[in-house]
Design an enzyme around this catalytic site. Sequence first.
Site, PDB file in Angstrom:
ATOM      1  N   LYS A  34       0.808  -1.210   0.000  1.00 15.39           N
ATOM      2  CA  LYS A  34       0.000   0.000   0.000  1.00 15.39           C
ATOM      3  C   LYS A  34       0.847   1.269   0.000  1.00 15.39           C
ATOM      4  O   LYS A  34       0.676   2.152  -0.845  1.00 15.39           O
ATOM      5  CB  LYS A  34      -0.904  -0.047   1.238  1.00 15.39           C
ATOM      6  CG  LYS A  34      -1.765   1.140   1.440  1.00 15.39           C
ATOM      7  CD  LYS A  34      -2.728   0.846   2.570  1.00 15.39           C
ATOM      8  CE  LYS A  34      -1.965   0.491   3.852  1.00 15.39           C
ATOM      9  NZ  LYS A  34      -1.950   1.579   4.817  1.00 15.39           N
ATOM     10  N   THR A  35       1.749   1.362   0.966  1.00 15.37           N
ATOM     11  CA  THR A  35       2.581   2.555   1.067  1.00 15.37           C
ATOM     12  C   THR A  35       3.391   2.740  -0.200  1.00 15.37           C
ATOM     13  O   THR A  35       3.522   3.852  -0.727  1.00 15.37           O
ATOM     14  CB  THR A  35       3.546   2.434   2.266  1.00 15.37           C
ATOM     15  OG1 THR A  35       2.810   1.996   3.397  1.00 15.37           O
ATOM     16  CG2 THR A  35       4.199   3.753   2.556  1.00 15.37           C
ATOM     17  N   ASP A 215      -4.598   7.992   2.603  1.00 17.15           N
ATOM     18  CA  ASP A 215      -4.221   6.674   3.105  1.00 17.15           C
ATOM     19  C   ASP A 215      -5.189   6.267   4.221  1.00 17.15           C
ATOM     20  O   ASP A 215      -5.818   7.121   4.835  1.00 17.15           O
ATOM     21  CB  ASP A 215      -2.793   6.787   3.654  1.00 17.15           C
ATOM     22  CG  ASP A 215      -2.189   5.417   3.858  1.00 17.15           C
ATOM     23  OD1 ASP A 215      -2.816   4.418   3.453  1.00 17.15           O
ATOM     24  OD2 ASP A 215      -1.078   5.345   4.419  1.00 17.15           O
ATOM     25  N   GLU A 216      -5.292   4.972   4.490  1.00 15.96           N
ATOM     26  CA  GLU A 216      -6.146   4.474   5.586  1.00 15.96           C
ATOM     27  C   GLU A 216      -7.560   5.049   5.500  1.00 15.96           C
ATOM     28  O   GLU A 216      -8.132   5.464   6.511  1.00 15.96           O
ATOM     29  CB  GLU A 216      -5.536   4.832   6.950  1.00 15.96           C
ATOM     30  CG  GLU A 216      -4.087   4.449   7.137  1.00 15.96           C
ATOM     31  CD  GLU A 216      -3.871   2.969   7.442  1.00 15.96           C
ATOM     32  OE1 GLU A 216      -4.822   2.174   7.295  1.00 15.96           O
ATOM     33  OE2 GLU A 216      -2.732   2.619   7.796  1.00 15.96           O
ATOM     34  N   GLN A 246      -9.158  -3.628   8.028  1.00 15.42           N
ATOM     35  CA  GLN A 246      -8.282  -3.002   9.001  1.00 15.42           C
ATOM     36  C   GLN A 246      -8.905  -1.759   9.621  1.00 15.42           C
ATOM     37  O   GLN A 246      -8.203  -0.894  10.138  1.00 15.42           O
ATOM     38  CB  GLN A 246      -6.939  -2.650   8.353  1.00 15.42           C
ATOM     39  CG  GLN A 246      -6.148  -3.881   7.941  1.00 15.42           C
ATOM     40  CD  GLN A 246      -4.757  -3.535   7.453  1.00 15.42           C
ATOM     41  OE1 GLN A 246      -3.936  -3.021   8.199  1.00 15.42           O
ATOM     42  NE2 GLN A 246      -4.497  -3.810   6.185  1.00 15.42           N
ATOM     43  N   ARG A 588       0.911  -7.940  10.857  1.00 13.68           N
ATOM     44  CA  ARG A 588       2.121  -7.113  10.942  1.00 13.68           C
ATOM     45  C   ARG A 588       3.367  -7.972  10.766  1.00 13.68           C
ATOM     46  O   ARG A 588       4.463  -7.468  10.570  1.00 13.68           O
ATOM     47  CB  ARG A 588       2.246  -6.409  12.314  1.00 13.68           C
ATOM     48  CG  ARG A 588       1.179  -5.404  12.695  1.00 13.68           C
ATOM     49  CD  ARG A 588       0.926  -4.391  11.655  1.00 13.68           C
ATOM     50  NE  ARG A 588      -0.166  -4.821  10.796  1.00 13.68           N
ATOM     51  CZ  ARG A 588      -0.361  -4.345   9.569  1.00 13.68           C
ATOM     52  NH1 ARG A 588       0.451  -3.448   9.069  1.00 13.68           N
ATOM     53  NH2 ARG A 588      -1.354  -4.792   8.835  1.00 13.68           N
TER      54      ARG A 588
END
Length: 623
Positions: A34-35, A215-216, A246, A588
């Site tokens: 994603k990043t 983002d998010e 998430q 994670r």
Amino acid sequence: MRPAILDGLNPEQRRAVCYERGPLLIFAGAGSGKTRVIVHRAAYLIENGVVPSDILCLTFTNKAAQEMKTRLRGILGTETSGVWAGTFHAFGAWFLRHEAHHVGYTRSFQIYDEADQRSLIAKCMKELNLKTERGIDATIAWIANISRDTLRDISKIPHRLRFDPLPVIALYEQKKRDFGVFDFADLLTVPSSVLTAMPPVRSRYQNRFQHILVDEYQDTNTAQYTLLMQLISQEANITVVGDDDQSIYGWRGADVGNILRFKDDFPGAEVIILEQNYRSTEDILEAASSLIANNLYREPKRLRAARGKGSRGLEIRELYDDEQEAASLAHTVDELIASGKSPAEIGVFYRINALSRLVEEAFVRRGIPYKVYGGIRFYERREIKDVLAYLRIIANPKDEEALSRCINTPPRGIGEKTLSELQRFARSRGKPTALILKEALEHSVVRGAAARGLKEFLSLVQVCSSGGAGSDIADMIEVIIERSGIKRSLEGELDGPDRLMNIRELMSSASGQTDLTRYLEEKALMSAMDVDAGDAVSVMTLHMSKGLEFDHVFILGVEEGLLPHSRSMDTSLDIEEERRLLYVGITRARRDVVLSWARVRAMYGRESFQIPSAFLAEICHST
DNA sequence: ATTAGCCATGTTTTT
DNA sequence: CATGGCTAAT
């Protein structure tokens, strides 16, 4: 085209990066890059002629924003500081620094944190002759915040108060305006209303930000959503990235619906789904998937593992009690480090901050380097808030909350009564209290010990305000702690040395800075997440772990009542959010995960018998 | 005005 | 357990 921008991207990622104009929705599963996609997309835009300052990038933490800018510079090799990157709240603050005059504020407004907010609410209640029971200020603060975060009427917020909180909140709002301060929710709602009410301002900002990346997105609340919609121009070059699995901030008003409805907001939006997971080994992914599959409210999807089996994969540990759990954790971590692992590649998570203590003790015992994130945040420490209160009153004399915090810190004879005398005097003159102190002395509003104390206080504030303490904020702090007596009074305290060290730390972070208003804003918006661990094991809540990754992950206290937390077991939606929390934690991990639970756990000093979390069974059934 | 010390009390997560 | 609010004593 610089090859680095598209190198090593899979077809979906590449499609997301190269999408030209218009609305774009990216469902990005955990570990799907994603990043990477966001950073590369920004780089791609710049490479193709977009001016960096035309790009607005809204992230969840300041750290994520920093990370993005660093990586962007890495790819482009040019200065990219023109990209505006930060949290929604930081953006709101920045916006208001420029536009606050539209709502009768100056650009030197302060930002109230939760503690300031509660204390001001308590004052409002006193003024309205309501008795302030324990924790009631927090409840009202919660109502005031959630109503604005979700843009609902205060009357629509369910609560169990025996009175109507509306008058209190109205008075609170009034006082904020009088003091020239904003709270966190204001940073979202006020910019939003300025943009709505003033088309010229709106078009100016819409023009400036040609490309917006968020983002998010699954964790945005209604206020953030509304603000965002004001910023999006006709062209709608908006990219949102998120993962409904998430979403873990529902309690703060986050609405997963925002991401699920994106296609309705922007018909014809491109939708790209990233399902290839590059982070975790297969068994970790399987466990995570079988867990999250128990949620009903989600877009069905399945992550595909790009990596093979891990060394250990997923382990569930049952321990006799919480002490043993911590000891076992420390033992394994010790072994990992002894085998050459870097502590920085190890993450320890738990549901509630209270669990950090046992971990710390066990780590200290074994000499394991660690860093606890969150908990009592640095800027919420008493000594730090005291020093900051002085700086705040210097920056903004209207901030009555800051004044009442520092005018008698350390005690110099100005008690509650003297202060309210001063405030009454100030009101009669129609000026902020901090600006009539001299007059009050001349008119003998206060006398005796209080007058002596007030003189000291006044001269200190005057020295700093007039630049007599230098313009470097660190020097100013030095003068403050010397002349106020904060230093001396701390020296006589048991944990004084620790507190003084914290102040030293504050000073070193302030050293070289001269813009007081800007400095205070940074402090107000800074979260515990925004510093780096260095070579240490990272210890934090599951919430804080979102967006991070580690080779080895340990999750403690996977027990009924703790995860899911007893306060979040009312509805199936609550349970689903708790499940997502564990899902976030597990995903994670790159190499292996240890989930542990203890049969006996000390809770508020007494021992409580625990049973394993139902989530563990959901993981085991498949493996 | 200040502070020591007692009692009750209540516990998620954070920008 | 640990924080916070309250009372009583200085």
